[in-house]
Design an enzyme around this catalytic site. Structure first.
Site, PDB file in Angstrom:
ATOM      1  CG  HIS A  57      -2.052   0.942   1.112  1.00  0.00           C
ATOM      2  ND1 HIS A  57      -1.950   2.272   1.448  1.00  0.00           N
ATOM      3  CD2 HIS A  57      -3.299   0.757   0.637  1.00  0.00           C
ATOM      4  CE1 HIS A  57      -3.102   2.852   1.197  1.00  0.00           C
ATOM      5  NE2 HIS A  57      -3.948   1.962   0.701  1.00  0.00           N
ATOM      6  CG  ASP A  94      -8.549  -4.557  -2.681  1.00  0.00           C
ATOM      7  OD1 ASP A  94      -9.740  -4.354  -2.387  1.00  0.00           O
ATOM      8  OD2 ASP A  94      -7.840  -3.727  -3.272  1.00  0.00           O
TER       9      ASP A  94
HETATM   10  N1  ACO Z   1       4.215  -7.527  -4.810  1.00  0.00           N
HETATM   11  C1  ACO Z   1       5.554  -7.493  -4.988  1.00  0.00           C
HETATM   12  N2  ACO Z   1       6.312  -6.382  -4.820  1.00  0.00           N
HETATM   13  C2  ACO Z   1       5.667  -5.266  -4.468  1.00  0.00           C
HETATM   14  C3  ACO Z   1       4.270  -5.228  -4.266  1.00  0.00           C
HETATM   15  C4  ACO Z   1       3.540  -6.418  -4.446  1.00  0.00           C
HETATM   16  N3  ACO Z   1       2.222  -6.438  -4.269  1.00  0.00           N
HETATM   17  N4  ACO Z   1       3.896  -3.965  -3.924  1.00  0.00           N
HETATM   18  C5  ACO Z   1       5.015  -3.227  -3.925  1.00  0.00           C
HETATM   19  N5  ACO Z   1       6.099  -4.007  -4.238  1.00  0.00           N
HETATM   20  C6  ACO Z   1       7.511  -3.610  -4.254  1.00  0.00           C
HETATM   21  C7  ACO Z   1       7.823  -2.783  -5.508  1.00  0.00           C
HETATM   22  O1  ACO Z   1       8.243  -3.607  -6.564  1.00  0.00           O
HETATM   23  C8  ACO Z   1       8.902  -1.878  -4.989  1.00  0.00           C
HETATM   24  O2  ACO Z   1      10.098  -2.632  -4.899  1.00  0.00           O
HETATM   25  P1  ACO Z   1      11.538  -1.919  -5.156  1.00  0.00           P
HETATM   26  O3  ACO Z   1      11.658  -0.865  -4.105  1.00  0.00           O
HETATM   27  O4  ACO Z   1      12.527  -3.006  -5.040  1.00  0.00           O
HETATM   28  O5  ACO Z   1      11.456  -1.342  -6.555  1.00  0.00           O
HETATM   29  C9  ACO Z   1       8.473  -1.582  -3.549  1.00  0.00           C
HETATM   30  O6  ACO Z   1       7.704  -2.725  -3.149  1.00  0.00           O
HETATM   31  C10 ACO Z   1       7.636  -0.306  -3.408  1.00  0.00           C
HETATM   32  O7  ACO Z   1       6.520  -0.434  -4.291  1.00  0.00           O
HETATM   33  P2  ACO Z   1       5.897   0.747  -5.144  1.00  0.00           P
HETATM   34  O8  ACO Z   1       5.255   0.183  -6.350  1.00  0.00           O
HETATM   35  O9  ACO Z   1       6.921   1.818  -5.327  1.00  0.00           O
HETATM   36  O10 ACO Z   1       4.813   1.271  -4.122  1.00  0.00           O
HETATM   37  P3  ACO Z   1       3.576   2.171  -4.479  1.00  0.00           P
HETATM   38  O11 ACO Z   1       3.230   2.907  -3.240  1.00  0.00           O
HETATM   39  O12 ACO Z   1       3.809   2.976  -5.711  1.00  0.00           O
HETATM   40  O13 ACO Z   1       2.422   1.108  -4.853  1.00  0.00           O
HETATM   41  C11 ACO Z   1       0.631  -0.406  -4.689  1.00  0.00           C
HETATM   42  C12 ACO Z   1       1.431   0.715  -3.990  1.00  0.00           C
HETATM   43  C13 ACO Z   1       0.171   0.054  -6.075  1.00  0.00           C
HETATM   44  C14 ACO Z   1      -0.625  -0.689  -3.854  1.00  0.00           C
HETATM   45  C15 ACO Z   1       1.521  -1.671  -4.795  1.00  0.00           C
HETATM   46  O14 ACO Z   1       1.891  -2.118  -3.504  1.00  0.00           O
HETATM   47  C16 ACO Z   1       0.847  -2.792  -5.574  1.00  0.00           C
HETATM   48  O15 ACO Z   1       0.918  -2.823  -6.802  1.00  0.00           O
HETATM   49  N6  ACO Z   1       0.155  -3.764  -4.873  1.00  0.00           N
HETATM   50  C17 ACO Z   1      -0.572  -4.800  -5.549  1.00  0.00           C
HETATM   51  C18 ACO Z   1      -1.905  -4.267  -6.036  1.00  0.00           C
HETATM   52  C19 ACO Z   1      -2.904  -4.053  -4.906  1.00  0.00           C
HETATM   53  O16 ACO Z   1      -3.083  -4.901  -4.034  1.00  0.00           O
HETATM   54  N7  ACO Z   1      -3.576  -2.895  -4.952  1.00  0.00           N
HETATM   55  C20 ACO Z   1      -4.600  -2.532  -3.971  1.00  0.00           C
HETATM   56  C21 ACO Z   1      -4.100  -1.413  -3.096  1.00  0.00           C
HETATM   57  S1  ACO Z   1      -5.262  -1.041  -1.835  1.00  0.00           S
HETATM   58  C22 ACO Z   1      -6.434  -0.184  -2.655  1.00  0.00           C
HETATM   59  O17 ACO Z   1      -6.238   0.522  -3.581  1.00  0.00           O
HETATM   60  C23 ACO Z   1      -7.780  -0.366  -2.175  1.00  0.00           C
END
Ligand code: ACO
Length: 433
Positions: A310, A367
């Site tokens: 998140h 979720d």
């Molecule tokens: N699985 C694997 N790696 C992940 C995940 C994941 N679900 N989420 C984040 N990471 C990693 C990224 O690859 C990144 O790694 P790095 O630093 O080595 O490059 C690090 O964690 C930070 O992630 P970001 O993408 O920069 O974080 P951001 O805040 O932009 O994204 C998000 C947040 C979109 C929710 C992300 O965690 C994600 O894609 N999760 C999966 C989708 C999801 O469950 N979305 C629902 C969110 S809750 C909602 O909207 C109701």
């Protein structure tokens, strides 16, 4: 909206010149540099893709404390609200800023009933969609169409605002149920004055002229809780979309329709559908969670662990905790043994013990467990994000209203750092390619 009681400044030295920028504080200790004069005084803009460090507004609707895993609606803890309130009460709280009295709640509920049907002419719209249309597409189109049927928007006094709010809250639920009925080829079931908001929704979804559908109070309670969990979440992607479109003075229906489209994205509300699809895939392939975890960690693989991570929460999402409890309660009550729940719990356990997820502070989000509950309740996968939209609606309305009343708000129009060509000499058609 709190006034800045402790004026401080942040100094920026650029090009040998000191620029002092005022610092504002919210009532949780978050400080923010007010950069509104930055471009005028220093010729600078800020660069913040994804707005991860940008406060777009001051708000009193909800607060997400990502470090402590707290979520407040108008100051109330989400845990207290899910335990003690109905979704309608929480909707009122978000929109009006305070919990309703019994009389106010009765009036609000009566309005929800009065506005629950959609114009009969709108029924014909459903038949225009091809089979297999995603209900989020139908939902957003139907909501924007409401502006043609109900062009008058009341938003000033309490009672007038209630008309618009209840019209939207009630009709969104009816449209959602109708779009499901259309997708399975069954006749629409109309809302009933005799039923509460959530009972009505379950009845419109699952009863039919040939069945004697019994509304289970356990499911009604679960539905209320799940919708409350989704009711607002400060300046998330869809809420910011509602505000962005609202900042152009677009009508409320258009703003909500835009919010629905943003919510549909798999990185946002669409993740609840993706979680179930991921769990089903793992189940089909023999239940090996290790493989998925390894893939999610592999930067060359686009797969992410859906329902994990998140932008704000760097600890367990408080909503996910409640959703997990609701999930086990509902499955227990229905006597459902879903292998996907076991896979989800195994996945969570392994991921939380893995240094990749620990270092990045990736925890289950709201979720992760909601889809399994919806599945047990009988909702098809593509309705999960629709349920999220129904839940988020009071928050969107409250945020839109706050935007309209905020004298500091203006049309949202970010800058960019232009990286394109400075002057591309024109090439006539015959000389191209
Ligand atoms: N699985 C694997 N790696 C992940 C995940 C994941 N679900 N989420 C984040 N990471 C990693 C990224 O690859 C990144 O790694 P790095 O630093 O080595 O490059 C690090 O964690 C930070 O992630 P970001 O993408 O920069 O974080 P951001 O805040 O932009 O994204 C998000 C947040 C979109 C929710 C992300 O965690 C994600 O894609 N999760 C999966 C989708 C999801 O469950 N979305 C629902 C969110 S809750 C909602 O909207 C109701």
């Amino acid at each position: 909206m709190g006034e800045n009681k402790n004026p401080e400044t942040a100094d920026l030295i650029f090009d040998g010149k000191k620029i002092s920028l005022p610092v504002r504080s919210d009532n949780q200790g978050q400080k923010g540099i007010d950069i509104r004069t930055l471009r005028r005084d220093a010729g600078l803009v800020t660069y913040d893709p994804g707005f991860a460090n940008t406060a777009s507004c001051q708000s009193s609707v909800s607060h997400v404390d990502g470090e402590r895993g707290r979520l407040l609606y108008r100051g109330f803890a989400v845990e207290d609200l899910t335990e003690n309130c109905t979704f309608v009460e929480v909707g009122y709280l978000l929109i009006h800023g305070r919990l309703p009295t019994r009389t106010e709640l009765e009036k609000f509920s009566a309005l929800l009933n009065r506005h629950s049907m959609i114009h009969e002419d709108m029924r014909t719209f459903f038949s225009g969609y091809p089979e297999g249309s995603h209900p989020m597409a139908v939902l957003s189109a139907m909501v924007v169409s409401l502006s043609s049927f109900y062009p008058e928007l009341e938003e000033s006094e309490t009672e007038e605002l209630d008309i618009t709010a209840t019209r939207l809250l009630s009709k969104l639920r009816t449209i959602a149920a109708f779009s499901y009925k259309k997708s399975i080829g069954e006749p629409f079931v109309y809302p009933s004055y005799k039923l509460s908001y959530c009972a009505n929704f379950l009845n419109m979804m699952f009863s039919s002229p040939v069945t004697d559908y019994q509304i289970d109070p356990v499911l009604v309670r679960a539905m209320n809780k799940l919708l409350i969990l989704h009711a607002d979440h400060d300046q998330n992607c869809s809420t910011s979309t509602v505000r962005l479109v609202g900042s152009a003075a677009a009508n409320l229906y258009a703003c909500i329709a835009a919010g629905i489209c943003a919510l549909w994205g798999p990185l946002h509300g669409g993740a609840n559908q993706e979680v179930i699809e991921m769990l089903e895939r793992i189940h089909r392939e023999g239940g090996n969670v290790d493989k998925v975890i390894e893939r999610a960690k592999d930067k060359k693989d686009p797969l992410r662990l859906m329902g994990f991570g998140h932008r704000i929460y760097k600890t367990y999402d408080p909503r996910a905790k409640i959703a997990k409890t609701i999930c086990t309660e509902v499955l227990g009550k229905l006597g459902v043994k879903d292998p996907l729940l076991e896979i989800a719990m195994k996945l969570e356990e392994k991921a939380l013990a893995d240094s990749y997820f620990a270092e990045r502070k990736l925890y289950p989000n709201v979720d992760f467990y909601t889809g399994i509950t919806y599945r047990a309740m009988g909702f098809p996968t593509d309705m999960y994000t629709v349920l999220f939209a129904i839940g988020r609606l009071p928050g969107w309305i409250a945020q839109w209203q706050e935007l309209k009343r905020d004298p500091e708000q203006k049309i949202w129009r970010p800058r960019q750092l232009y990286m394109g060509a400075d002057h591309a000499p024109f090439v006539p058609m015959e000389k191209r390619g």
